[in-house]
Write a protein that holds these residues in place. Sequence first.
Motif, mmCIF file in Angstrom:
data_model
loop_
_atom_site.group_PDB
_atom_site.id
_atom_site.type_symbol
_atom_site.label_atom_id
_atom_site.label_comp_id
_atom_site.label_asym_id
_atom_site.label_seq_id
_atom_site.Cartn_x
_atom_site.Cartn_y
_atom_site.Cartn_z
ATOM 1 N N TYR A 44 37.892 80.445 6.336
ATOM 2 C CA TYR A 44 38.641 79.183 6.401
ATOM 3 C C TYR A 44 39.899 79.316 5.541
ATOM 4 O O TYR A 44 39.986 78.785 4.439
ATOM 5 C CB TYR A 44 37.744 78.032 5.933
ATOM 6 C CG TYR A 44 36.555 77.830 6.835
ATOM 7 C CD1 TYR A 44 36.669 77.105 8.023
ATOM 8 C CD2 TYR A 44 35.324 78.395 6.540
ATOM 9 C CE1 TYR A 44 35.584 76.935 8.875
ATOM 10 C CE2 TYR A 44 34.231 78.235 7.387
ATOM 11 C CZ TYR A 44 34.372 77.508 8.547
ATOM 12 O OH TYR A 44 33.299 77.348 9.387
ATOM 13 N N VAL A 214 36.046 61.625 -2.047
ATOM 14 C CA VAL A 214 34.859 62.358 -2.516
ATOM 15 C C VAL A 214 34.500 63.386 -1.443
ATOM 16 O O VAL A 214 34.513 63.035 -0.263
ATOM 17 C CB VAL A 214 33.673 61.372 -2.704
ATOM 18 C CG1 VAL A 214 32.393 62.128 -3.034
ATOM 19 C CG2 VAL A 214 33.996 60.335 -3.792
ATOM 20 N N CYS B 19 28.592 77.274 9.527
ATOM 21 C CA CYS B 19 28.967 75.878 9.744
ATOM 22 C C CYS B 19 29.641 75.781 11.116
ATOM 23 O O CYS B 19 29.946 76.792 11.736
ATOM 24 C CB CYS B 19 29.917 75.394 8.656
ATOM 25 S SG CYS B 19 29.126 75.319 7.023
ATOM 26 N N THR B 20 29.843 74.583 11.575
ATOM 27 C CA THR B 20 30.370 74.415 12.927
ATOM 28 C C THR B 20 31.179 73.137 13.030
ATOM 29 O O THR B 20 31.283 72.374 12.071
ATOM 30 C CB THR B 20 29.208 74.412 13.951
ATOM 31 O OG1 THR B 20 29.747 74.529 15.270
ATOM 32 C CG2 THR B 20 28.356 73.151 13.861
ATOM 33 N N PRO B 22 31.663 69.484 13.687
ATOM 34 C CA PRO B 22 30.649 68.417 13.693
ATOM 35 C C PRO B 22 30.583 67.734 15.064
ATOM 36 O O PRO B 22 31.576 67.685 15.788
ATOM 37 C CB PRO B 22 31.159 67.421 12.642
ATOM 38 C CG PRO B 22 32.287 68.077 11.926
ATOM 39 C CD PRO B 22 32.784 69.198 12.773
ATOM 40 N N ALA B 30 31.331 60.256 9.339
ATOM 41 C CA ALA B 30 31.915 60.818 8.112
ATOM 42 C C ALA B 30 33.217 60.096 7.786
ATOM 43 O O ALA B 30 33.491 59.771 6.629
ATOM 44 C CB ALA B 30 32.153 62.314 8.279
ATOM 45 N N SER B 73 24.566 69.056 -1.589
ATOM 46 C CA SER B 73 25.882 69.541 -1.185
ATOM 47 C C SER B 73 25.753 70.687 -0.193
ATOM 48 O O SER B 73 26.691 70.981 0.540
ATOM 49 C CB SER B 73 26.662 69.996 -2.417
ATOM 50 O OG SER B 73 25.934 70.984 -3.123
ATOM 51 N N HIS B 207 24.437 70.258 7.858
ATOM 52 C CA HIS B 207 25.801 70.705 8.180
ATOM 53 C C HIS B 207 25.861 72.125 8.750
ATOM 54 O O HIS B 207 26.954 72.657 8.929
ATOM 55 C CB HIS B 207 26.762 70.524 6.997
ATOM 56 C CG HIS B 207 26.560 71.429 5.825
ATOM 57 N ND1 HIS B 207 26.992 71.075 4.565
ATOM 58 C CD2 HIS B 207 25.996 72.647 5.683
ATOM 59 C CE1 HIS B 207 26.696 72.059 3.718
ATOM 60 N NE2 HIS B 207 26.102 73.010 4.378
ATOM 61 N N ALA B 213 28.897 66.910 9.393
ATOM 62 C CA ALA B 213 30.087 67.369 8.675
ATOM 63 C C ALA B 213 29.679 67.885 7.290
ATOM 64 O O ALA B 213 28.772 67.345 6.659
ATOM 65 C CB ALA B 213 31.091 66.230 8.532
ATOM 66 N N VAL B 214 30.377 68.905 6.813
ATOM 67 C CA VAL B 214 30.221 69.382 5.439
ATOM 68 C C VAL B 214 30.669 68.259 4.503
ATOM 69 O O VAL B 214 31.700 67.633 4.783
ATOM 70 C CB VAL B 214 31.108 70.634 5.215
ATOM 71 C CG1 VAL B 214 31.090 71.044 3.755
ATOM 72 C CG2 VAL B 214 30.654 71.785 6.120
ATOM 73 N N PRO B 215 30.007 67.957 3.369
ATOM 74 C CA PRO B 215 28.816 68.603 2.839
ATOM 75 C C PRO B 215 27.559 67.784 3.102
ATOM 76 O O PRO B 215 27.437 66.648 2.643
ATOM 77 C CB PRO B 215 29.122 68.633 1.338
ATOM 78 C CG PRO B 215 29.938 67.395 1.087
ATOM 79 C CD PRO B 215 30.604 67.020 2.383
ATOM 80 N N SER B 250 28.888 63.128 -1.609
ATOM 81 C CA SER B 250 29.691 62.707 -0.465
ATOM 82 C C SER B 250 28.951 61.737 0.446
ATOM 83 O O SER B 250 27.988 62.115 1.117
ATOM 84 C CB SER B 250 30.092 63.950 0.341
ATOM 85 O OG SER B 250 30.618 63.573 1.586
ATOM 86 N N ALA B 252 30.293 60.618 3.057
ATOM 87 C CA ALA B 252 30.660 61.089 4.391
ATOM 88 C C ALA B 252 29.609 62.062 4.913
ATOM 89 O O ALA B 252 29.180 61.980 6.071
ATOM 90 C CB ALA B 252 32.034 61.762 4.352
#
Lengths: 359, 359
Positions: A44, A214, B19-20, B22, B30, B73, B207, B213-215, B250, B252
């Motif tokens: 990334y 955040v 990861c991908t 979302p 998120a 996380s 995630h 979505a991360v995290p 987070s 989100a």
Amino acid sequence: MEPAVPQPQTFDRVLSSMCTRPHPAARAAAERFLATNPGDPETYRSVAGLEQDVVDRLGEVTGLDSPHGYVASGGTEANIQAMRAARNRTEAADPNVVAPESVHFSFQKAAEVLGVDLRITPVDTDRRADPDAMADVVDADTALIVGIAGTTEYGRVDPIPALADLAADADALLHVDAAWGGFALPFTDHEWNFSHAAVDTMTIDPHKLGQAAVPAGGFLAREGATMDALAVETPYLESTSQATLTGTRSGAGVASAAAALDELWPAGYRQAYERAQANAEWVAAALTDRGFDVIDPVLPLVAVDLPEPLFDALTERGWRLARTARGELRIVCMPHVTREMLTAFVRDLDDCRSAVDGT
Amino acid sequence: MEPAVPQPQTFDRVLSSMCTRPHPAARAAAERFLATNPGDPETYRSVAGLEQDVVDRLGEVTGLDSPHGYVASGGTEANIQAMRAARNRTEAADPNVVAPESVHFSFQKAAEVLGVDLRITPVDTDRRADPDAMADVVDADTALIVGIAGTTEYGRVDPIPALADLAADADALLHVDAAWGGFALPFTDHEWNFSHAAVDTMTIDPHKLGQAAVPAGGFLAREGATMDALAVETPYLESTSQATLTGTRSGAGVASAAAALDELWPAGYRQAYERAQANAEWVAAALTDRGFDVIDPVLPLVAVDLPEPLFDALTERGWRLARTARGELRIVCMPHVTREMLTAFVRDLDDCRSAVDGT
């Protein structure tokens, strides 16, 4: 019927949080970068570049040329990492960390996680770290001295230059926790940063007064050796080592911090600080006028002794309130806290007082 | 001229990430919850409710009634927490953790952070944990046995029931790292979860294959005592204790995980797994046909022995590729990896091979 889509609450009545509504530019950046992972910087790449921009900018905010560091999940991670680096760099077999009692509870967590002895010392009459009290418990095994620039409970700024002298005498590192205060302090006369004293590491969170989304905490280090002390090998990633505590991390947080710093440093942050500080002084005066015992806001955070029934009555009216360990109400004047909100709060306080006194 | 707004790269050529992109519902959630902090659940109540929903759903995915846990996380935090809980619960003065060599590098990080002795054992001929080899190094101080359900490098599933027997004999806890595999395994015949064996804790990351979505990592525990072993007091928050490793977290990520689970469990995840597995088998066959040494995909992850110049040539064409510690190329068939992408990759591989062989 479709089930209702869950909605976050608004910030309309939140006086308790050290987080805030992100700046619109920060929110937009977070949305663009929701699917990226700075924990894997070779994969990334665009977000890895933004992370370096954030670290460089945080260096400007904190008076540090050529800063080392990264965007952490938040202040807790950054504080754990500061203690971990100190533990890993010391030669003491049974290292200890000396901190004032005003330290954030993440240091208790860090000490427990890392197996380090945390020595807590009393604060002075203005609730700041007392270097003499700290000197009394420092010994040859002290790996780290902790000072706080903007305490969680009372917004106090510890005497960082005196703590730096103490650290130098003890051959220990000095960590400054400016997680909350770091974006207000540049506009004050306090001596708190890397250019004011021999600070080794610092916590400064873009997702607090920095107005990023955040999770966007900040960990800064003066020396590359601190990062080396945290690095582990990463055999499966395109990059080969990782100095963070977490693995996968939020690209949204990083991009958001970059956008907020780009937009707000320094003029926007100065304006936000001046407005927040004026709000804090206004509500402190309003509460003092009403006969409450108010602890003056050195930074935009007011603590006030409020009887339990009043606290409960205000909570029932929807105010999100938090207390210090001693029980005082804390009003954190974050950017989302407007004069109108505070006026409404004081009006509700008057109402509730009449009701409580009347029963 | 305005400076260009930084843009994230697309996933078009990413074969290296766990990861991908979302799911659209996860991304929308998120975005709604960007400004919330589940680390302060009393202040941010709506997201705290969503977090409980996620934990309950993750219990369904992993065969656990009344699950304990939280949205971490990521996998690294969850693995650190599993080791921390085991360290804190054991009576051994100098605790050790036994894990196969296929373990994710976060366990090395956890051991370093926590001051625990990590004992690594060889894998069997199919790259799975070897219970006999592990039994050889287990002793009275063993606090935790680790098994992996979907290894990072080769997608292997360790013999979890045999590891549970080993843990029971040693009076140790059993942790299963299903960070990546957890959303594929429910649609296979593998025995990997809480209902198949006496698993104590598990890492399963929304995630990753969960399309959040991360995290949004996941830490699950069978017993409340595990959470108690992680809790520290939180004097300044409205809630009074915190069992997470980080502080601010987070919202989100939490909301996104809730939305993804709501949308995709179980039918959507089954469909995604079947498509990913078919893609993995397709690319494995294509590579085998071309004479490469391919490690068969037990889960949607293909490893293949690829000469260095070919790896470099493909990287130059923009493919984001990662390698195992032994140097094999890893192709992680995440939901964003389509048959078209893989077809284009194989075509580029053919091209590059001609070029490399031709020089």
